[in-house]
Structure formats: C-alpha cells, structure tokens
Design an enzyme around this catalytic site. Structure first.
Site, PDB file in Angstrom:
ATOM      1  N   TYR A 125       0.860  -1.260   0.053  1.00 18.22           N
ATOM      2  CA  TYR A 125      -0.018  -0.058  -0.009  1.00 18.22           C
ATOM      3  C   TYR A 125       0.713   1.261   0.094  1.00 18.22           C
ATOM      4  CZ  TYR A 125      -3.856   3.336   1.456  1.00 18.22           C
ATOM      5  OH  TYR A 125      -4.635   4.178   1.438  1.00 18.22           O
ATOM      6  N   LYS A 174      -2.210 -13.957   3.004  1.00 17.66           N
ATOM      7  CA  LYS A 174      -2.304 -14.890   1.892  1.00 17.66           C
ATOM      8  C   LYS A 174      -0.890 -15.465   1.617  1.00 17.66           C
ATOM      9  CE  LYS A 174      -4.267 -15.488  -2.044  1.00 17.66           C
ATOM     10  NZ  LYS A 174      -5.468 -16.149  -2.384  1.00 17.66           N
ATOM     11  N   ASP A 207      -9.090 -13.774   0.848  1.00 13.40           N
ATOM     12  CA  ASP A 207     -10.205 -13.983  -0.160  1.00 13.40           C
ATOM     13  C   ASP A 207     -11.331 -14.700   0.674  1.00 13.40           C
ATOM     14  OD1 ASP A 207      -8.207 -15.978  -0.050  1.00 13.40           O
ATOM     15  OD2 ASP A 207      -8.579 -16.210  -2.262  1.00 13.40           O
ATOM     16  N   ASP A 231      -6.948  -2.095   4.173  1.00 12.99           N
ATOM     17  CA  ASP A 231      -7.705  -0.949   3.384  1.00 12.99           C
ATOM     18  C   ASP A 231      -8.878  -1.438   2.949  1.00 12.99           C
ATOM     19  OD1 ASP A 231      -7.963   1.568   2.038  1.00 12.99           O
ATOM     20  OD2 ASP A 231      -7.367   0.689   0.302  1.00 12.99           O
ATOM     21  N   ASP A 235     -13.138  -1.217   4.594  1.00 14.35           N
ATOM     22  CA  ASP A 235     -14.337  -0.446   3.721  1.00 14.35           C
ATOM     23  C   ASP A 235     -15.393  -1.520   3.642  1.00 14.35           C
ATOM     24  OD1 ASP A 235     -12.578   1.554   3.497  1.00 14.35           O
ATOM     25  OD2 ASP A 235     -13.352   2.057   1.312  1.00 14.35           O
TER      26      ASP A 235
HETATM   27 MG    MG Z   1      -9.498   3.312   2.150  1.00 16.70          MG
END
Ligand code: MG
Ligand code: NAI
Length: 337
Positions: A125, A174, A207, A231, A235
């Site tokens: 990120y 992962k 996932d 992130d 959300d």
């Molecule tokens: Mg965000």
C-alpha cells in the site's frame, strides 16, 4: 480531566461535522481544550502548503488530534496528506470498528460488532519502489514486510482484544501465495498469538475472509492484517453496517494518535449543512477511549444509537430530513438519559 488536543476542521463538509462533534463533546463535559490547526486546501490557501509545520508541531505537542476529512488536490506534492501524517508520526495501527446500528439501510442492522486492525506503515500500500519501465509496458512495486512491523501490529490487536473484553482475533493473510511477505506476517503473528492463550485465534486467507464477512459477519471479533488487505477489508466492513456516514477510524502510534471519520470531504454536499456527523463522532468516541474516558465514550455511543433508533432529526443519507446541526442536537438531548 483537562487535556488539549489538536483539531483539524478540514475541507468540504469537514468544518460542518467538526463543529457538530465539538458541540457534542462539550455537552459531554469531557474537559477537552482545542488547538485549531490547518491542513489540506485551507492550509494551502493560507500557508502555501497542504501540511504546515505548525500543524505537525501541534500534533507532536498534544499527541492527540481529531481530524476532519481533507481534500488532496489532484496531481500535487505527496499523494495523500493522510498517508503523509501516518508516515511522519509512525501511526502504525489503523483501528476501524464496524458495529451494527439500527435504521441505517444496512444489510446487517444487528449482530455485527468487529474491529479491523490494519498495519498502516508497510506492505504494498505505501507504494515503495514504484516504477514503470521506459516503454511503459511493465510496472513494478516493492512489497516489504518486516518482523518489527508485523509484531507490533499483531500485538496491538491482541492487546486491544484483551483490554476491551473481545475474545477472538482473526489473522488475515495470503501466505499460501505470497510466501515471503504474507508468510513472514503469518509466522510472526503465530508467535505473538502464543502469548495470549485466553484469546481465541484463527487464521483466514484474505479471499475467504471477504466471503465469510459478507455471509456470516457475526463470527468476527478482531481482525488483524497487513496494509493493503486491511484497506479493502475495513471498507467492506463499513459497508456491512451502514456505510461511510457511520465509519470512524483511529491511526495510532507510540507517540501520537489521530482520530477521524473514514469518509472524505464530500464536495457534492459541502456547505449544505446535511452531512452526517456520526462517523466523526464515533472517531471522537475512540479518542475518549484512548484517553481512558471509556465511560464518556459509552455515553456518546449510546446516545448515537438511541438517536438512530428513534430516527430523530437524522440526516438525508439515513433517510431523514434533519441537518448536521439538528442531528447533533438530537444526540445531545440523549447523552444523559
Ligand atoms: Mg481506504
Ligand atoms: P467521500 O467520502 O467524500 O464521498 C463519497 C460519497 O459519500 C459522496 O456522495 C458523499 O456525499 C457521501 N458522504 C461522505 N461522507 C458523508 C457524510 N458524513 N454524510 C453524508 N454523506 C456523506 O469520497 P470522495 O468523493 O471519493 O472524495 C472526496 C474528497 O475527499 C477527495 O478529495 C478525497 O481525496 C478526499 N478524501 C479524504 C479522506 C480523508 O481525509 N480521510 C478520505 C477519503 C477521501
């Protein structure tokens, strides 16, 4: 208690929701004093920079900031003021609760009560080593995960669980595919988890975690994960329980902490006085927890819940016809009963 905090009123709807939030905090009599400082477009106009030194100094001095959303102008300076603040103050833990509230048009109006703890300083990120080849055909990026970064975020998550009476921590990774980076995170997470035998710990591949969250979100309590996964997952969790108007976040480091709403400056409704102040108010509740004012934080959250329950003067995003200001009045009227 008497404590001064840095307050950034922000851009767009920022000042509207901040004024409402401070009014509610004052009604709670928490004994907070505010030092108002600027960042974002307002700072750009006044000081010629998006993030003035005086603002950084204020946050460093008071160690706590309450921040409204900032508009990052497209194509200038650093990519995001928020990312820059995290970097400057090493705010390694991004803590985002997602809790069911009534009358929010959400798919899960009850039973969801979870916290995402996202590593905030490393991983894909942060965009380390971003490059595009000369012919524009190949793009690369460094994904760097460290033992130090993994250990402190997982420890933060388990300590949070212990401190707040939560019973389970899910480690999301992962490692089956990203064997080096996610593999290191998982290895370190297992070592840390061994020190918290009273807390249930499970592991999920990211996932599968997303699918489980959508199907059976009630099974989650604390989720800890690396930056990019966090992130996206946080959300997703905000979406489960009513969306941006109700999603707060805290960015916490050893020396400073910044509390905010997750949403942006909402230019489409700015100046109309109809922004929902709840996300920032819930961020303020996290701030109160951080200052060991858990009883006041509880009063605040309970009043927000009661106001939503009654649908009393709530804003249009929640189907009401209230304003930011009437919503705050409605919450204030429920603080002590
Ligand atoms: Mg965000
Ligand atoms: P946004 O979150 O500002 O808005 C998305 C949609 O949600 C809009 O329709 C908006 O009206 C609505 N919305 C957001 N907050 C609301 C509230 N409290 N009450 C009612 N409705 C609300 O996201 P967008 O439009 O992508 O970004 C706008 C600006 O905000 C950009 O400049 C972006 O860089 C910035 N931004 C800043 C953040 C921060 O400072 N933490 C976070 C995200 C975006």
């Amino acid at each position: 208690m008497s404590k001064t905090i840095a307050v950034i009123r922000g851009d767009g709807i920022g000042p509207e929701i901040m004024d409402a939030t401070l009014r509610v905090l004052d009604a709670l009599s928490v004994g907070l004093e505010y030092e108002f400082v600027e960042a974002g477009l307002v700072a750009q106009e006044k000081f010629g920079t998006l993030l003035p030194q005086s603002t950084l100094d204020s946050i460093a001095r008071h160690r706590i900031a309450l921040k409204s959303p900032l508009t990052t102008p497209v194509g200038e300076g650093f990519s995001s003021i928020n990312v820059e603040l995290r970097k400057r103050f090493d705010l390694y833990a991004n803590v985002r609760p997602a809790i069911s509230f009534p009358n929010t048009r959400s798919r899960f109006p009850e039973n969801v009560d979870l916290v995402t703890v996202r590593e905030n300083t490393e991983g894909a990120y942060i965009g380390e080593g971003q490059a595009v080849s000369e012919d524009g055909a190949t793009a690369t990026l460094t994904q760097r995960i460290t033992r130090h970064g993994s250990e402190r975020i997982v420890r933060y998550a388990f300590d949070l669980a212990r401190r707040t009476g939560r019973r389970k921590v899910s480690i999301v990774h992962k490692a089956n595919i990203l064997k080096s980076t996610s593999g290191l995170f998982l290895k370190v997470a297992r070592e840390v988890a061994a020190g918290y035998p009273e807390i249930v710990c499970n592991e999920l591949i990211v996932d599968n975690c997303c699918m489980q969250l959508v199907m059976v979100p009630e099974q989650f309590d604390v989720i800890v994960t690396t930056n990019l996964f966090g992130d996206i997952i946080s959300d997703l969790c905000a979406g489960l329980v009513g969306g941006l108007g109700l999603a707060p976040g805290a960015n916490i480091g050893a020396d400073a902490a910044i509390f905010e709403a997750v949403h942006g400056s909402a230019p489409d409704i700015a100046g109309k006085g109809i922004a929902n102040p709840c996300a920032l108010l819930l961020g303020a509740a996290q701030l109160l927890d951080h200052l060991n004012q858990g009883d006041k934080a509880l009063l605040l959250r309970t009043a927000i819940r009661a106001t939503l329950e009654a649908r009393d003067r709530v804003t249009p995003d929640l189907g009401g016809s209230g304003t930011t200001s009437t919503f705050a009045d409605s919450i204030i009227s429920r603080l002590f009963n």
